[in-house]
Write a protein that holds these residues in place. Sequence first.
Motif, mmCIF file in Angstrom:
data_model
loop_
_atom_site.group_PDB
_atom_site.id
_atom_site.type_symbol
_atom_site.label_atom_id
_atom_site.label_comp_id
_atom_site.label_asym_id
_atom_site.label_seq_id
_atom_site.Cartn_x
_atom_site.Cartn_y
_atom_site.Cartn_z
ATOM 1 N N GLY A 1 -11.297 -0.521 7.780
ATOM 2 C CA GLY A 1 -10.793 -1.073 9.044
ATOM 3 C C GLY A 1 -9.979 -2.332 8.877
ATOM 4 O O GLY A 1 -9.570 -2.948 9.864
ATOM 5 N N HIS A 2 -9.704 -2.737 7.625
ATOM 6 C CA HIS A 2 -8.954 -3.988 7.481
ATOM 7 C C HIS A 2 -7.475 -3.830 7.803
ATOM 8 O O HIS A 2 -6.893 -2.767 7.623
ATOM 9 N N ILE A 3 -6.909 -4.911 8.315
ATOM 10 C CA ILE A 3 -5.454 -5.038 8.478
ATOM 11 C C ILE A 3 -5.066 -6.264 7.666
ATOM 12 O O ILE A 3 -5.782 -7.258 7.680
ATOM 13 N N GLY A 4 -3.900 -6.186 6.962
ATOM 14 C CA GLY A 4 -3.655 -7.189 5.936
ATOM 15 C C GLY A 4 -4.809 -7.028 4.965
ATOM 16 O O GLY A 4 -5.148 -5.927 4.557
ATOM 17 N N PHE A 5 -5.455 -8.151 4.641
ATOM 18 C CA PHE A 5 -6.704 -8.063 3.869
ATOM 19 C C PHE A 5 -7.837 -8.687 4.691
ATOM 20 O O PHE A 5 -8.757 -9.284 4.144
ATOM 21 N N ASN A 6 -7.738 -8.554 6.015
ATOM 22 C CA ASN A 6 -8.810 -9.072 6.876
ATOM 23 C C ASN A 6 -9.942 -8.055 6.880
ATOM 24 O O ASN A 6 -9.906 -7.065 7.617
ATOM 25 N N ALA B 1 -8.194 0.300 -6.739
ATOM 26 C CA ALA B 1 -8.294 0.384 -8.202
ATOM 27 C C ALA B 1 -7.267 1.355 -8.775
ATOM 28 O O ALA B 1 -6.860 1.231 -9.933
ATOM 29 N N ARG B 2 -6.807 2.311 -7.952
ATOM 30 C CA ARG B 2 -5.841 3.299 -8.456
ATOM 31 C C ARG B 2 -4.527 2.661 -8.914
ATOM 32 O O ARG B 2 -3.785 3.258 -9.684
ATOM 33 N N PHE B 3 -4.256 1.450 -8.421
ATOM 34 C CA PHE B 3 -3.012 0.785 -8.835
ATOM 35 C C PHE B 3 -3.195 -0.004 -10.142
ATOM 36 O O PHE B 3 -2.231 -0.469 -10.729
ATOM 37 N N ALA C 1 -8.365 10.895 5.096
ATOM 38 C CA ALA C 1 -9.194 9.767 4.660
ATOM 39 C C ALA C 1 -9.158 8.610 5.669
ATOM 40 O O ALA C 1 -10.057 7.763 5.677
ATOM 41 N N LYS C 2 -8.138 8.585 6.528
ATOM 42 C CA LYS C 2 -8.025 7.509 7.520
ATOM 43 C C LYS C 2 -8.508 7.946 8.913
ATOM 44 O O LYS C 2 -8.516 7.145 9.843
ATOM 45 N N ALA C 3 -8.895 9.234 9.054
ATOM 46 C CA ALA C 3 -9.181 9.761 10.394
ATOM 47 C C ALA C 3 -10.349 9.055 11.093
ATOM 48 O O ALA C 3 -10.256 8.680 12.265
ATOM 49 N N LEU D 1 1.985 -2.558 9.770
ATOM 50 C CA LEU D 1 0.617 -2.588 9.246
ATOM 51 C C LEU D 1 0.230 -1.229 8.687
ATOM 52 O O LEU D 1 0.616 -0.189 9.235
ATOM 53 N N GLY D 2 -0.571 -1.251 7.621
ATOM 54 C CA GLY D 2 -1.309 -0.078 7.186
ATOM 55 C C GLY D 2 -2.744 -0.300 7.662
ATOM 56 O O GLY D 2 -3.028 -1.205 8.453
ATOM 57 N N LEU D 3 -3.657 0.495 7.158
ATOM 58 C CA LEU D 3 -5.055 0.378 7.579
ATOM 59 C C LEU D 3 -5.964 0.655 6.395
ATOM 60 O O LEU D 3 -5.838 1.705 5.750
ATOM 61 N N GLY D 4 -6.862 -0.283 6.107
ATOM 62 C CA GLY D 4 -7.844 -0.049 5.058
ATOM 63 C C GLY D 4 -8.889 0.945 5.539
ATOM 64 O O GLY D 4 -9.134 1.053 6.746
ATOM 65 N N LEU E 1 2.231 -9.608 4.507
ATOM 66 C CA LEU E 1 0.882 -9.891 4.999
ATOM 67 C C LEU E 1 0.003 -10.622 3.988
ATOM 68 O O LEU E 1 -0.793 -11.474 4.357
ATOM 69 N N ASP E 2 0.116 -10.212 2.707
ATOM 70 C CA ASP E 2 -0.932 -10.655 1.792
ATOM 71 C C ASP E 2 -0.516 -10.606 0.328
ATOM 72 O O ASP E 2 0.544 -10.058 -0.003
ATOM 73 N N GLU E 3 -1.354 -11.157 -0.514
ATOM 74 C CA GLU E 3 -1.119 -11.149 -1.965
ATOM 75 C C GLU E 3 -2.441 -11.385 -2.670
ATOM 76 O O GLU E 3 -3.344 -12.055 -2.140
ATOM 77 N N GLY F 1 0.858 -1.190 0.000
ATOM 78 C CA GLY F 1 0.000 0.000 0.000
ATOM 79 C C GLY F 1 0.888 1.231 0.000
ATOM 80 O O GLY F 1 2.119 1.134 0.100
ATOM 81 N N SER F 2 0.267 2.408 -0.094
ATOM 82 C CA SER F 2 1.072 3.631 -0.154
ATOM 83 C C SER F 2 1.623 4.023 1.221
ATOM 84 O O SER F 2 2.646 4.707 1.314
ATOM 85 N N THR F 3 0.947 3.581 2.283
ATOM 86 C CA THR F 3 1.332 4.032 3.628
ATOM 87 C C THR F 3 2.772 3.678 4.032
ATOM 88 O O THR F 3 3.474 4.536 4.566
ATOM 89 N N PRO F 4 3.242 2.445 3.810
ATOM 90 C CA PRO F 4 4.608 2.141 4.284
ATOM 91 C C PRO F 4 5.728 2.719 3.416
ATOM 92 O O PRO F 4 6.899 2.582 3.776
HETATM 93 C C1 GLP Z 1 -4.231 -2.835 1.012
HETATM 94 C C2 GLP Z 1 -3.326 -3.756 1.820
HETATM 95 C C3 GLP Z 1 -3.276 -3.346 3.272
HETATM 96 C C4 GLP Z 1 -3.041 -1.856 3.376
HETATM 97 C C5 GLP Z 1 -4.184 -1.120 2.742
HETATM 98 C C6 GLP Z 1 -4.110 0.378 2.865
HETATM 99 O O1 GLP Z 1 -5.563 -3.180 1.044
HETATM 100 N N1 GLP Z 1 -3.701 -5.116 1.737
HETATM 101 O O2 GLP Z 1 -2.254 -4.076 3.924
HETATM 102 O O3 GLP Z 1 -2.922 -1.491 4.716
HETATM 103 O O4 GLP Z 1 -4.142 -1.474 1.365
HETATM 104 O O5 GLP Z 1 -3.558 0.957 1.724
HETATM 105 P P1 GLP Z 1 -2.922 2.382 1.651
HETATM 106 O O6 GLP Z 1 -1.709 2.320 2.531
HETATM 107 O O7 GLP Z 1 -2.520 2.548 0.220
HETATM 108 O O8 GLP Z 1 -3.921 3.339 2.126
#
Ligand code: GLP
Length: 260
Positions: free
Chosen positions: A137-142, A166-168, A201-203, A131-134, A66-68, A37-40
């Motif tokens: 509220g998802h972490i990974g793709f949970n 979708a932006r990617f 957008a994450k607030a 971790l980033g955050l969807g 975390l995921d694929e 994701g863009s966050t890390p």
């Molecule tokens: C994806 C990843 C997550 C990530 C999330 C947030 O869905 N699976 O691990 O935290 O995107 O993305 P972004 O950091 O681009 O906002």
Amino acid sequence: MEVIIQPSPGDCAATGARIIGQLLKGKTEAVLGLATGSTPLPLYRELITMNQRGELDFSTVTSFNLDEYIGLQGDHPCSYRYFMEQELFKDINIEAERTHVPDGLAVDVSDHCRAYEQAIRDCGGIDLQILGLGTDGHIGFNEPGSSLGSRTRIKTLTGKTCEDNARFFESIEEVPRHCITMGVATIMECRQILLFAFGEAKAEIIAKAIEGPVSAMVPASVLQMHPEVKILIDDAAASCLEHADYYKEVFAGKPSWQCF
Ligand code: GLP
């Protein structure tokens, strides 16, 4: 849960990189959990700089992502394996065979997920998970509704996640609907967790995750139950938190032996 609010993503990344630096200096065979994701990205840029300056050595580090996405080969530009190669691995001295990303083309997905969990155990578990955050509220793709006891498995992405990601891709139709993700319980077993979130957008979702009730409908809220979590957020992502001033006061007043 330690909430660290800093003026910018760059400041959060620098703090996160220092925490990772402390881990790597104290443990030669450290195991890192990595995110996409863009966050890390600011964090990865910081780690690359420290590695190239000779301040951080990744030669004996093992990593687990975390995921694929299911259906994407590792050299597909939207796969998370490709993302990791481009954004981090190619620029640091990590050994390719020590890096793990779930295989989006696994023929037997259940078997692959079991083997992924076993590989994490065989390395002694993950020392530090990023971790980033969807926005849902998802972490990974949970995604919301994921069992808080879940392990690495197949998941179906929500419409919101497909829209966000979708932006990617060339178009939303190209976003795979299925993925492999570490489970919530897999993440909770990591010894230390750093969650990053930036921007307005994450607030709202940050406020729910940190100050709302623990619920499978906001998977990140389960981090409230983890003893070693740091939430690194910029002022914009902190803007809906009721107790932001208190978190800032706590951070400013940390005793020197707790600082990083
Ligand atoms: C994806 C990843 C997550 C990530 C999330 C947030 O869905 N699976 O691990 O935290 O995107 O993305 P972004 O950091 O681009 O906002």
